[in-house]
Scaffold this motif. Structure first.
Motif, PDB file in Angstrom:
ATOM      1  N   VAL A 465       0.599  -1.317  -0.034  1.00 51.82           N
ATOM      2  CA  VAL A 465       0.083   0.110   0.100  1.00 51.82           C
ATOM      3  C   VAL A 465       0.833   1.069  -0.012  1.00 51.82           C
ATOM      4  O   VAL A 465       0.611   2.267  -0.756  1.00 51.82           O
ATOM      5  N   LEU A 466       1.877   1.391   0.713  1.00 52.23           N
ATOM      6  CA  LEU A 466       2.892   2.414   0.951  1.00 52.23           C
ATOM      7  C   LEU A 466       3.381   2.986  -0.572  1.00 52.23           C
ATOM      8  O   LEU A 466       3.656   3.909  -0.919  1.00 52.23           O
ATOM      9  N   GLY A 467       3.810   1.644  -1.251  1.00 50.87           N
ATOM     10  CA  GLY A 467       4.376   1.919  -2.398  1.00 50.87           C
ATOM     11  C   GLY A 467       3.520   2.160  -3.680  1.00 50.87           C
ATOM     12  O   GLY A 467       3.922   2.186  -4.913  1.00 50.87           O
ATOM     13  N   ALA A 468       2.263   2.002  -3.601  1.00 51.44           N
ATOM     14  CA  ALA A 468       1.207   1.757  -4.453  1.00 51.44           C
ATOM     15  C   ALA A 468       1.270   3.301  -5.136  1.00 51.44           C
ATOM     16  O   ALA A 468       1.990   4.298  -4.939  1.00 51.44           O
ATOM     17  N   GLU A 469       0.760   3.494  -6.475  1.00 52.91           N
ATOM     18  CA  GLU A 469       0.665   4.518  -7.404  1.00 52.91           C
ATOM     19  C   GLU A 469       2.279   4.955  -8.054  1.00 52.91           C
ATOM     20  O   GLU A 469       2.652   6.093  -8.244  1.00 52.91           O
ATOM     21  N   GLY A 470       3.257   3.896  -7.761  1.00 50.51           N
ATOM     22  CA  GLY A 470       4.583   4.093  -8.441  1.00 50.51           C
ATOM     23  C   GLY A 470       5.341   4.804  -7.362  1.00 50.51           C
ATOM     24  O   GLY A 470       6.361   5.428  -7.572  1.00 50.51           O
ATOM     25  N   ARG A 471       5.000   4.999  -6.181  1.00 50.71           N
ATOM     26  CA  ARG A 471       6.027   5.899  -5.087  1.00 50.71           C
ATOM     27  C   ARG A 471       7.315   5.247  -5.064  1.00 50.71           C
ATOM     28  O   ARG A 471       8.134   5.645  -4.512  1.00 50.71           O
ATOM     29  N   TYR A 472       7.381   4.026  -5.081  1.00 48.17           N
ATOM     30  CA  TYR A 472       8.906   3.301  -4.988  1.00 48.17           C
ATOM     31  C   TYR A 472       9.603   3.405  -6.214  1.00 48.17           C
ATOM     32  O   TYR A 472       9.183   3.517  -7.151  1.00 48.17           O
ATOM     33  N   THR A 473      10.850   3.755  -6.033  1.00 49.44           N
ATOM     34  CA  THR A 473      11.717   3.806  -7.123  1.00 49.44           C
ATOM     35  C   THR A 473      11.602   2.614  -7.876  1.00 49.44           C
ATOM     36  O   THR A 473      11.652   1.400  -7.231  1.00 49.44           O
ATOM     37  N   VAL A 474      11.659   2.570  -9.185  1.00 50.48           N
ATOM     38  CA  VAL A 474      11.553   1.470  -9.976  1.00 50.48           C
ATOM     39  C   VAL A 474      12.731   0.509  -9.722  1.00 50.48           C
ATOM     40  O   VAL A 474      12.595  -0.808  -9.578  1.00 50.48           O
TER      41      VAL A 474
END
Length: 665
Positions: A465-474
């Motif tokens: 959930v924290l990384g949804a919408e592309g928030r984590y670096t690829v």
């Protein structure tokens, strides 16, 4: 401008579809000034409620890997939803109510069932004795879950207000056209449906042939004596095409693999009997006609048995991850979080903390220092994400220094550390590891190993959930995030313990042999048979006449879909891929349909919301990783229900707008 009566088309009526329907109906029932005319179109060619996967007519040999009291389709007080909460029973409570145990269920849930009576359909296939054996921590049969879904669906239909006209279509949507301010949906029976808002809940779908699958298809054309069972939902695969005493090359060691074993052994007359001398406590009595499976997967190791906790598993504590999530949740934008540096250390430390805390409770003499000292050492230890590839983790050194034990999560990230000369050696090694897995699973909450793995598994949802919408670096998402999620799935989304015991019995009976990881598929130029080899078993080529793919394809918008409805959307560019952003700013299209986070309406190439079309669930798996988790767990404010509610709210508001426009006209 031409107009139509306010109307919503809901495409797909499996669990997510009927959950979306329930959210729509919750909205309908609080409308103060309803329109004079409103149409609701329900579209699915599979069983309405159960869908294809949970069809009530399927064999009773197949079970779920989710607990009976850990499944619900109802929203709960405090849930993050716009439509009013509607409380109802979990599948376990629903079964108990069938048996007359009303005292075990809360008043609010009993009241719902009073208003939506149970029927006798369940008794057509299940006896009272079978149902009385179910415990909260039992793994229900898939057909049983199907009955629950159908009852839920029929209950929701009963709540639809009179001003809504329902049209049930036992058909498949094949295409969709835009016409001024509404959609025209064509069905495979020749009918068309007009909708001022559309919600597509398309679920798991077969993809077009990948490069290797095209080669497989070409091979079948030149070798008609060979057989290929393509990746799909197990009850839709042609299990009957597997012949007696046939060699089967199998790829995939998850639920689909366990299913096919049962369908071609126990379902064909074989028996599992208790045997304390057998490795897993079970012995298989063969019919003499069993296929022989040469089993492989990318990992090369079967999914681990779920823990026997003697009840529903408690929530893991994960204090460090909770703190990180609280600190980072407001950070917006693509590439705004580095999972390797900002999240993984908390996940890892929580897992090792869970290990030593459980060890201190069950085996205090194993500690060389007090627990607080060891926990502080865990927090002080450096976390280097590159250690997953080689070396010894600083966490492992803490365990070795402060306890008499040796423990490393790296052991589960590299399950087959050695190469073997053949399948016999590899299979013996896997059986040894499975015995260890079984012992830890049987210890349940008293196993330090399972405590660490459960902490990792429990971290999966908040991390996703924290990384949804592309928030984590690829880069970090494809490094430690993917590895952590894969390990969590291996350890905590596997089969019930009894399935692992059955697998071990089949190995001892010679029905299953392991090849290893990263299998290489080919054909024998002399015999024309399929061949499969792996460096983990010496590169020996094992032969078979059937190739069985034991997994389900995730929808991938980058490939042209086979499903005519999705193909139509892609060809018309009404849906586009959600993109990750690389370090240099390059956009990297993912497999997912791009969606607006609040409305769940699809986006076009310019990022604009579609005026009517919503998508819910699995097609968004890259943008919203938690959407592949099903069914929802009670008490978790699940995304499953949240996203159903978001789409229902948006579609409802669109149709209200259409109604106001019509009144103005």
């Amino acid at each position: 401008m031409p107009t139509i009566s306010p109307s919503i088309a809901l495409i797909g009526l499996g669990p997510r579809g009927v959950s979306t329907l329930e959210r729509l109906v919750a909205h309908f029932n609080v409308v103060e000034n309803p329109p004079q005319e409103f149409h609701l179109h329900l579209i699915d060619d599979a069983q309405h409620g159960g869908g294809r996967i949970w069809d009530t007519t399927q064999t009773k040999a197949l079970c779920m890997n989710t607990f009976a009291h850990g499944m619900t389709l109802f929203s709960e007080p405090g849930a993050t939803v716009d439509a009013p909460v509607v409380e109802g029973p979990t599948i376990y409570e629903w079964v108990r109510l069938h048996l007359g145990h009303e005292e075990e269920v809360t008043r609010a849930k009993r009241d719902y069932v009073t208003q939506h009576p149970l029927n006798d359909a369940l008794w057509e296939r299940f006896s009272r004795e079978e149902l009385e054996q179910m415990r909260p921590e039992s793994y229900p049969l898939r057909a049983l879950y199907g009955y629950y879904l159908v009852w839920f669906y029929e209950s929701v239909l009963a709540d639809i207000p009179e001003w809504v006209t329902v049209h049930s279509h036992k058909a498949r949507a094949t295409s969709i056209e835009e016409a001024d301010n509404y959609d025209i949906i064509t069905l495979d029976n020749g009918e068309t449906v007009e909708a001022s808002a559309t919600i597509a809940v398309t679920g798991w779908q077969n993809q077009g042939l990948a490069a290797q699958e095209k080669w497989i298809k070409e091979t079948l054309d030149t070798h008609p004596g060979l057989n290929w069972i393509r990746a799909n939902n197990p009850i839709e695969q042609d299990v009957s095409s597997i012949k007696d005493n046939e060699n089967v090359l199998s790829r995939g060691l998850g639920m689909g693999f366990f299913d096919i074993l049962i369908l071609t052994t126990q379902e064909r007359g074989g028996q599992f009997v208790e045997d304390p001398d057998a490795a897993g406590g079970l012995r298989y009595i063969a019919t003499g006609k069993e296929p022989t499976y040469y089993a492989s997967s990318r990992r090369g190791y079967p999914f681990m048995p779920q823990s026997d906790d003697g009840g529903l598993p408690p929530a893991a504590e994960i204090p460090r991850l909770k703190k990180v999530v609280a600190e980072l949740s407001d950070r917006k934008g693509r590439r705004s979080i580095d999972y390797d540096v900002e999240v993984w250390p908390a996940v890892l430390r929580d897992a090792y903390h869970a290990y030593v805390k459980t060890l201190a409770r069950v085996e205090p003499q194993a500690l060389k220092a007090d627990l607080d000292t060891i926990v502080q050492a865990i927090d002080d230890a450096e976390v280097d994400a590159s250690v997953v590839f080689n070396g010894v983790s600083a966490m492992d050194e803490v365990i070795e220094k402060y306890t008499t034990k040796r423990f490393s999560l790296l052991r589960w990230m590299h399950l087959l550390p050695a190469n073997f000369d053949n399948t016999q050696e590899l299979t013996a090694y896997v059986m040894q590891r499975l015995e260890e897995d079984l012992r830890d699973a049987e210890q349940g909450q008293d196993s330090p190993v399972r405590a660490a793995l459960w902490s990792l598994g429990f971290s999966r949802k908040p991390s996703q959930v924290l990384g949804a919408e592309g928030r984590y670096t690829v880069e970090s998402r494809h490094h430690m995030f993917d590895k952590a999620i894969a390990l969590a799935q291996l350890a905590c989304s596997g089969p019930p313990i009894f399935r692992t015991r059955q697998l071990m019995a089949l190995v001892e009976a010679g029905v299953v042999k392991f090849i290893g990881g990263y299998p290489l598929l080919d054909t024998d130029r002399t015999t024309g048979e399929w061949t499969m080899s792996s460096p983990y078993s010496g590169g020996v080529r094992y032969r078979g006449t059937t190739l069985f793919d034991a997994w389900v394809h995730k929808p991938d918008i980058r490939k042209m879909p086979v499903d005519s409805f999705m193909k139509d959307l892609v060809e018309k560019k009404r849906v586009v891929a959600f993109s990750d952003i690389a370090e240099d700013g390059t956009e990297l299209p993912t497999a997912s349909v791009a969606q607006h986070p609040q409305s769940r309406r699809v986006l076009d190439a310019e990022g604009h919301e579609d005026p009517r079309l919503h998508m819910v669930g699995i097609p968004a798996h890259a943008q919203y990783p938690d959407t592949t988790i099903s069914p929802p767990l009670p008490g978790t404010d699940s995304w499953f229900i949240q996203e159903a509610d978001k789409a229902a709210t948006s579609a409802f508001n669109i149709t209200l707008g259409v109604n106001k426009m019509n009144q103005a006209v």
